[in-house]
Every structure is written in structure tokens, then in C-alpha cells.
Scaffold this active site. Structure first.
Site, short mmCIF file in Angstrom:
data_model
loop_
_atom_site.label_atom_id
_atom_site.label_comp_id
_atom_site.label_asym_id
_atom_site.label_seq_id
_atom_site.Cartn_x
_atom_site.Cartn_y
_atom_site.Cartn_z
N GLY A 147 0.83 -1.19 0.00
CA GLY A 147 0.00 0.00 0.00
C GLY A 147 0.86 1.24 0.00
CB CYS A 148 0.14 4.69 -1.05
SG CYS A 148 -1.52 4.85 -0.38
CE1 TYR A 149 -1.26 8.12 4.48
CE2 TYR A 149 -3.15 6.71 4.05
CZ TYR A 149 -2.62 7.98 4.27
OH TYR A 149 -3.44 9.07 4.27
CB THR B 255 5.43 2.33 0.04
OG1 THR B 255 4.85 1.20 -0.60
CG2 THR B 255 6.76 2.67 -0.63
CB ALA B 256 5.44 6.68 2.87
#
Lengths: 346, 346, 346, 346
Positions: free
Chosen positions: A148-150, A152-153
Site C-alpha cells: 500500500g501507499c502508506y 511504503t512510505a
């Protein structure tokens, strides 16, 4: 040339995948599916692709996906899991941008996604597609679950600290923001321009689906129990995730130690940029680019605390770019092939 | 490899030129100048370039520009004209993104730019870098004057009508808008986020410097006298120009005739997309892309009027992308080399 | 105290009407209706009203509207026309913010709104609620049709020129932009933040419903035939309309003559501000304010043309504020009571 | 009528103060100063005030400030402290929106603001203008120091927890965002629209001037030592502060206990709205309004942690509205007089 198919080519991650693959020298997009838009030229929905792509949307069943070398799923959750087994049987490799194969625990998945998993036996086989964590396994992967995007960060921001035991993993706090493209491209009042712009708000405080994903990945690299508070927020911009991460240090480390730990962990990583100490990464520095930039800080007067700032483009390193990075690894290509564009300013 | 220098690499057109050239397979950027930032790494000012470009800004005099094959000027007006003659003498080819060589009439230039031109003898030699108009002359050009952003969008919108005498050229009206990057990257109150966002306004109604440029170019292709009302506006977005163009038709043409005229004029043009009749081009469909999209309309109940909509990215087809397109033509490369990315959505 | 009811209190014009009426010293809001939200506190949908309004949404039939002194309709078109006759019979005065009573010609209405008008006999009786045009008639009006947002800005901009015969009314061109709130608050893909922000586009070029409204009103004050080209555009901001108006002058007038004509026409008008010659009105100067600001220009080199710039807040002078201004006139109050707030900056 | 003067009427807090005072029934603005704009009509700089205010800017020395009943300072820091003593001597009451009198410790002030304080003897006398903390003292105050914008949002969010000893005050984390108006209205590259929009970044991690202010105020109500990590961020919107606050609970409290603590603490407060448990306050719900909305949460799986969300409009409750609220208290008026407008949507 790698023959690629895209299932779900109407949303933002599908569009971004098309944009990236148009510039990829080793990939030919041979099929794009959409139940709703079947028969319509892709470039009619995405006029930016006029002159680049002649394909029409097809029904998934008529798209010839089993003749592809790789199929990307850019679908909402709970779609890919119904179609993936047949593709794997046809020896098609799969890169899933949705959430269907991100958790290894089928029960946990069912709890957070509200239905039973359709092919729990594949959860173990799927490789979690964070190259910085699983590069080796990706080479031979048949099924890759893009993070997911969150996650990854946030995972890339905490990883050097948690892996090395530099912080108490029970004290993690992640306040993160996303641009609106993270919510997808479906009709809704809440995501209207008139509702989102000139405002800022938290959401999902009571429980966001990326919470168990982040916790599980970090637990996988931590000796001690992980405890995480995760508060996502919506910011009036199109792209970008910014995570502000907090943890309590385990021992007496100074900023130089922390910086060294980050530089060591990400040495040679082509898609993670450890910025100099004191840096303040902007999301726009990675707009359109498959880069994660991180910077580590110690807050004034609080030497036992560490603050990490981490930014990605949610549609690139947080979705479609990472999918291409994973595909490159799966097919033995240079990991960043087709992903060379710097961030777009402004 | 073409050795390229960039004079004025701190602003938005300079940054965009760097972004495009990073992905250009036949160009190596060997010098970037800035008087103010000399000695500072370029990627410190533009963190999006971290990992792509190792150069530091240099003083123009120390940058070795005369060893370049081509030098781009991404400077404010009235800078290039002082440096270009020496470069041409050194047999360096020049692509000027500023306004210094856009007008052929030195007096007109002096009137609109408020000072005498430093090398009026070069105005005749400079080729106006609109490939759709001057492709042949560009092959051998030593000095190319890239058109302004508004002129690119407006000229390409009016060109098929005025060239063919389909409209009365004395009745042209151009209401156009630009994103904020058109105003450059210098400190000012008027361009603060708090001043620009959530507002819309006209400017330059009393006389904008692109007015004489547009008029002169259109006059050059028109048998009859050109009369143009040009009202520019500022819109709270980063990139994009949208021109809404009006003219009175000279004769009894219907929409099909007009559409045919546009398609004929731009057949084979790689960077102009004539959309189907009734289309409503969005600026975002060309964001980051070197494309101009145009659509022609006849307004309801007003059969003697024509409306043309024309969009570009002011930093790409309106500046740095067109500069690269011109460079490609000058050096005998494929005209769109390095300019292949579709528009970024969203 | 005037007892006011609001039919359709969930959208942007309804919300703005509530905001304005909260601060109106002579109005008590006694009913707000919504079929969809019936039973839910209004302040739950509009948290900005927490502490200001204790009402719940009611079904229109249960809301006691016939006990109101005035009922505002903030509904989509084709709703008010079914409910208004009964209210008028009950001697309730009606201010309709929708399009149902804006045109006097029932056939024209049917053509543009796609269905037969439900009470064509009321079209003649309804007063078009532009106080600058119909102030006297508004005092005794039982049914007021508030003008559309574009018509308010465009008519007020052209009025002094057309009424006095200063321009050829067959040559009118209106390029106008609106903020997103003009599209209302219903779920749609096209109005998502990710679709609208960082982009600019025209729409409705083939025929917008405000075109016949503007034409009819201007025709009503013009001796000669009116011909209008109207191109609306969408701009990524929440509020505001900006109209750029063009016409050919009928005779040899200079800017001073034109300025004098505007100042004469709007002398004493509390909600129209004629700015000094050369002014460039910003939409934000009227944000939240019931003011229309206009400025007149003559474009350089085109002495036979006039350019008028006109701005309003589409939700205030273009809708809810004008509705309150009309109500004030109907009930013999000071015309600007409750409408005194200057524009909000930024 | 209270005769009010405003020192520094060109920036955003000055403009907002003027907007609010235009609608205040008991205040007449008699002087607005600006060294730079002296002689220019205020409404020329702020066209939204055309028709509301006839004053010109004056030099501070010529403005007759000593004849005012109250003078507001809407100046950058280190200006008010030079002018306040003379005004107090002239028995003029002062409301300072700048930072000059917010800290009681002159040495601390000097360290964070980079110069010696000009009148340290007044620091003790100044009342910190947070009505929810110091209402009684404000009635007789001659000099009021309005809190900073972040401190208002963050202190009101932590206050019920820290005052009552419900959390360990050494574990406070505040991740907060501000709209661009918080940075003021001075020319700068960093705050250009092209730099801010479509991006998100932290700033001041190494030490923001609001950190000692927040710490001091919270320490003043805490039995144990306060330790605070404060990370401010910039969000591309004009107005609004959103604070996401974390602390470790001291004991076994559940969400109902926490909610009750907030409701008890703010019972009867006209400008603090404790939302129902689970609420997600949006900054736009307080846009233009003098309200602070707070909501308390317990994050999933972390029962020992509390999350508080707190929003204000930085220019209203965070600056000019709070200044008016303080003035109302000083002059014995209804505390919310002139501050009744609900938030503007959208």
C-alpha cells in the site's frame, strides 16, 4: 518485449501504470480491461494518451490476459483474488497493486476487508513487493503483492530503526497525509473538489486498513513487539504521501548515529534517497518519480525521541512505479528501467 | 552525445529543461549557470534532481559555454541578447527560451521591453521556433527564438483559420489563462499562494508583451490586416495554458469544413492533436507533455462565429519542451526524441 | 421576525443561505427540508453550523412550510415548480434560487430543461430577482426567480452598454469561469478534486442553460437584436465567477465615456461596485460578499472594442446573497440587511 | 463606540481584523497604520473593503493612536514592544497579535527571537489572551498578548488532559499543519503558489518559536514536567490549523472518561466545540469563524494512548478573532460580539 495486460485501467493507478509503461522500452501493453468501459478507446477516457495507445477497453474475459507475460491488477480490493489463480495456472506472472495479497494471515485479511479471502493458499506464496526488503524473492516471484501507499512510505521510514533495534518498537507513531488520488476515481461527495480543497482533516483514526499491513511488515523485522499509532489525513493536493514518524530511542544515540544507520541501510538502493541531516523533504520532489526520500531528525529538547520524515508519490513508488520496479526485477531487467524521470517541478 | 549548457537554471523553465534533458538519450548537460547560486549543487535547489545531476551552478563566464554544442537560455528577457553574439561567434548554436529574439522589429522590441535591443542585427537571422510554422528553417538555424507560451497556444489555434483566409483576421479575440509557473520563480507578493489560490483575475489587459508577438506571427501568414484583442488571466494551478479563441467567419462554413481545415493543416504534426469536433480539451491532458490539443466549435445560434479551444503545458510546449523539439530539429534527430511522455493524470 | 423555510438545505446554495441567515437580525429559520436527510440534524451534515442551528432536516410535507412567511428553494431545477403553487395559495412568499421561473417563455424553458413546465401560468407573474433591474417590482413580488450565477455577472457587466445602445448587441462575447461550487454538491467523477484541480477547461460550449437566460434579459433592455457567444469554463477554486465580456462599440466612445456610463448606471447601487478605469477585479475581493465588481477597459490598438470584467461570488450575489437581498426588498427591510460582510482575504 | 486603531494593517491578520471589525456593532476603526503604504487608501490594497472603509494608511506617529480606546498590533514580532509602553502611558489599552508579550521570561524570549526584549518589565503584566485559560484576568487587562496560532490549537487540545493529570506530560507529540496565511504576506520564493501548491512538507523541526510558548503554557497548568515534540507542516490551503496530538495516558481511562473530561472542561465555553467521540473535525468547519473544534480518540490496539484532533482558523481563533474576543472581554461586552458567523462552506 514483455507483453503486459492491465486489469482495471480506468482509475488513477491504472492510468499511471499506462503512463509509465508508454515510456518503458521493454514492455508492450497488449490489453487493458474494464467491465464498465468495454469497447471504448482508452484514450477517450484518458485524453492524455491520445497518440500513445490505440487499444480499447475489453471485458476481462475477452482480453486475452492468459497470453500475456505479466498482468497487473489495478483494481479495488477483492477483485484480483478471484482472477489470479487462473492466470497463475496459465503461467502468467501477476503484479497485484490492490490489497488482496498483502497480508499473510487470511483471518486478519477477512477481518479488515470484510469478507473471506478467495484463495488463502496463495497468501504464503505471494511476495510482498517492497524491493528494499524482498529483492531476492522478487526475482522468481510468480505473484507479487505491491505494498500500500502508506505502508511504503512508513515502512521505509521506520525500517532502519526497527530492524537494527534502535528504537522501542512499542512506541511508534505515524502521522501521515495523502493526496486525493489515494482515494481513487469513483464518484463520491466526500472527494469532490468543493469538499476537499481548502480543508484538512484526519480520517480512519478508528482503524485504517493499512494499519495491520504496516504492523505486520515491521513486526517481521523486529525482535520486540511492535505497537503503532497510525493517523492518516487528507491534504488538498493530487499526489504525494508525507509521513511524520516518531519513536522513542532505545539507548543513547545522537543524530549522527541515526543518519549513519539510514545511510548504511539504504546504500545502493536506487529508489530510496537518504537526505542530509536536517532536510525537510517535500512531496513534490518525488512527483511523478519512483523515489522515496527520507530524512532523520532529533527534536529540540527531546533527545530520547527520533523524528523521521518520509515522502513518496502515492501513485508511483506507492503504487504503479513500484509495480514496474517489481516487474523489472521479476524479468531480470535493470530495476529502474522506464522509471528514470526526476520529480516534476512545479 | 550533444553537449548542452543551460544559462539560467534556477527558474521553472530551467528546471523543466533539466527534467526533460535528464531523459533525453542524446544529450549530456555539461553546464548550468546562475550568478546568484554559483557554487551550489543544482540538486540542492531542485531536490527532485538528487541522483540525476551532479553539477554545481557556475558563473556564466566560468561555465565553459563556448565548448558546448548548444546553449539554452532560460533567462529573463534582456539577458540572452548580451551573451548570444559571442556564443554564435564560437560556433555554439543557441536556443533562446526568453523573449529577446522573438520579434523581428527592433523598434517594436524596444517599445515593449523598455530598452534598446543589444544586437538588432541578429533579429533577422533568428528563426522563430514554432516547428509547425518554420520546420525547414530550423534545420540549419544557429539561433532559435522559442515562442512565448501564450503565442504558442494562440497561434496554433488561429493558424489554420488565418492562413487559409477562413476568418476575418480583424475580429480576433483571445481570452486565455495561464497557470502560475508562467510568472516565473521570483519573490513577489502578487504570486504568493495566499494571493493566487481561490481567486481568478485578468491582467495585462492594457497591453501584454505577447500581444505584439502573436499579432506579428499571425500577420505574417495573413493576407488581410490582423486585429486582435488579447486578455490574459491567472488561474490557481501550476501549469497549463488554455486559450478560448473567437473570430468571425469569412463566408458560409460549417463545423465540418472547419474541422477538415484543422485536420488538413496539422496532418502529420507530432505535437499538435486536433481533437474530434465538440471536444473540450483540458490543460491536464498535456501536463508534462509537449503536445498542443485544439478543438474547434461553432457556438449555438451564432453560425458566423467560430470558437477554438487550445491547450498546452506552458513549461513544455510553451517553453522547455518546444526548446528540445527545436534542438532535435537543429541536430537532425527525431523531432520528438526525449519528449514521449504522455500527460500526467492527475 | 420573518419566519423562513428552506427547501433543499443540503447543497452549497442551501448551506450558504443558512450561513447568511444565521447573521440576519430579522430572520428566524424555522424549517429546513431534505428528503434524503430527513431526521438528521442539519449541523451534522454542516458541522460549521454546530452551535448555530438546532433544527433537523424534515420531509418537505412535514416541515410546516405553509406557516412560513417566506420559503427559499435551494433545489435542483424542476423541483420548485411542483411545490410553489400550493405555497403561493397559502400566501407564503417564495424566493426560488433554482432555474424554474427564470424564463418567461414556457416553450423555451421546456426546450432547455428537457421537460414541460409544471405551472407555466406563473412564469409571467414571477419577478426576475435582479434588484438592479427590477427593484420596484420586487417590493410586491410574491414569487421571485433569482437569476443564475453567470447571468448575474454577465448581465450586470453588459447592462450599461446594452441599455444605452453603446454597443452593437449582435457582437457580444462572454468568456466566463466559475468555481466548482457552481456544479453543486452531488457525487460525480467529473467534479472530484483529482479531476478538477490543476486543470482548466471549457464546458457547455454547445449550449449552456444560462445562454437563453442571459440573452432574454439583455434582449429585454435592447432596442436591437442581441447575439451572444457564451463560453463557460471551470476553474479549480471553490467560489467565484469572473466574466470577460467583449462587444463592438457603436460609435466613437473613449474609455472616459464608458466609465461614466457605468458610474451613472450604478450610482447608488449598494451591491455593484464600479471600479476605477484600468482595474482588474479579483474574484476573491467578493468572496463571501454580496457584491458585484465591474471594470471597463479598451484594449490596446482596438478602439472599436470594449472589454468589461465582472466578478461575483457565485454562491452569494450569484445565488444565496441575492436571494436575501430580494427578500429584504420584498419585506421592506434595508436592502443589504445581513449582507454587510466584506470579502474574505485570503 | 470603542475607538480602535490598528498598527500594521497590510498583512493577513490586519486584513482579517478589519473584516471582523467592519461587522462589529460596538467598534469604530479610526486609524490604520503602515509605514510603507502611508497615504494610500486601505481599500486600494484590500479591494474587498471598497465601500466599507474610507481610511488611508497613516504613519504610526501621525495616526492619533493615543486617542484610541484600544490599539491592536498586527505587526511582525519585535515591533509592538517598542510602541506599547507609550500607549499604555497614554491609558490606551493594547491587544498585541504578535509574539512580543507571549513569553513571561525575557531571556527565553531573547533566545528565540534573536534580540533583547525592549520592555521586559511588561512581560509580567501582559495577560496571555486565551480566554479559556485567563478569562478573569482579561477583564482588567491593559495589555493582552494574543496566543500564537499553533499554541491556540495545541493548548486547547491538550489542556483538559494536562490540567487534570490524565496523561504523562513528558510524552506529548504534536504534529500540526497550517495554511499559507500563517506565513504572512511578504514577498518570498518559498511561499509562491508554484512552490506551495501540490506539495506538503514539514518545517521548523529543529525548533519553531511556538514550541517554547506551548511548553510554557502547558507547564503552567501541569504538576509534572512537560516534554513536547512539535512538528509543524505547511499545507496548500489558505486558512486553517489542524493539530494531531498524542500522549500516553496516566492510568486506565477509556474513551468515555476522556470525552467527559473534555466536555466538563469546556462546558459553557462559547468558542470551543467538543465534538462527539469519533468525530473528525475539518479545518473548513471553522473557516472564517472564531471556533476551535476538538475531538478525542483512542487509537485501535493502543489503549494507553490518546489522540486529540483540534482545528481552528489560524487567522480567526488563531489571531484576529481571538483578539476581538479579548477586546470584548476587556470592555465588558458579550464575549462573542461581532464573532457570530458560522464557518464558510465551501
Amino acid at each position: 518485449m514483455i507483453r503486459a495486460g492491465i486489469v482495471g485501467g480506468t482509475g488513477y493507478t491504472g492510468a499511471e501504470l499506462l503512463r509509465l509503461l508508454m515510456a518503458h522500452p521493454e514492455v508492450e501493453v497488449v490489453a487493458v480491461t474494464s467491465r464498465q468501459e468495454a469497447g471504448r478507446p482508452v484514450s477517450e477516457l484518458h485524453p492524455g494518451l491520445r497518440g500513445y495507445l490505440e487499444l480499447e477497453y475489453r471485458e476481462p474475459a475477452d482480453a486475452g490476459l492468459e497470453q500475456c507475460d505479466v498482468v497487473f491488477f489495478a483494481t479495488p480490493h477483492a477483485a484480483a483474488m478471484h482472477a489470479v489463480p487462473a492466470l497463475l495456472d496459465a503461467r502468467v506472472r501477476v503484479v497485484d497493486l490492490s490489497a488482496d495479497f498483502r497480508l499473510r494471515d487470511a483471518e486478519l485479511w477477512a477481518r479488515w476487508y470484510g469478507e473471506a479471502h478467495a484463495c488463502p493458499e496463495l497468501l504464503e506464496e505471494a511476495v510482498y513487493g517492497l524491493p528494499e526488503l524482498n529483492r531476492e524473492a522478487l526475482h522468481d516471484a510468480q505473484l507479487v503483492a505491491c505494498p500500500g501507499c502508506y505502508p511504503t512510505a512508513i515502512v521505509l521510514g521506520f525500517l532502519p530503526l526497527v530492524e537494527a533495534g534502535l528504537v522501542d518498537p512499542a512506541t511508534l507513531v505515524a502521522d501521515a497525509v495523502t493526496g486525493v488520488s489515494g482515494a481513487g476515481r469513483k464518484a463520491s461527495v466526500a472527494m469532490l473538489h468543493g469538499e476537499v480543497s481548502e480543508s484538512f482533516r484526519a480520517y480512519g483514526v478508528a482503524g485504517h486498513r493499512h494499519l495491520p499491513e504496516i504492523s505486520a511488515v515491521l513486526q517481521g523485522v523486529s525482535a520486540a513487539e511492535v505497537g503503532l499509532v497510525f493517523v492518516p489525513h487528507l491534504v488538498p493536493m493530487n499526489r504525494g504521501i508525507h509521513a511524520t514518524l516518531h519513536a522513542r530511542l532505545d539507548g543513547s544515540l545522537d543524530l549522527a548515529d541515526l543518519q549513519a544507520a539510514f545511510e548504511r541501510r539504504y546504500q545502493g538502493e536506487p529508489c530510496v534517497d537518504v537526505m542530509p541531516p536536517g532536510s525537510l523533504p517535500e512531496t513534490r520532489s518525488v512527483r511523478g518519480s519512483n523515489m522515496c526520500r527520507v530524512a532523520v531528525h532529533q527534536p529540540p529538547g527531546q533527545p530520547q525521541q527520533v523524528v523521521v520524515l518520509s515522502v513518496i508519490d502515492n501513485l508511483v513508488k506507492g503504487a504503479s512505479g513500484q509495480a514496474v520496479q517489481n516487474m523489472n526485477l521479476m524479468f531480470g531487467l535493470d530495476e529502474t528501467l522506464g522509471l528514470v524521470s526526476p520529480g516534476m517541478l512545479p
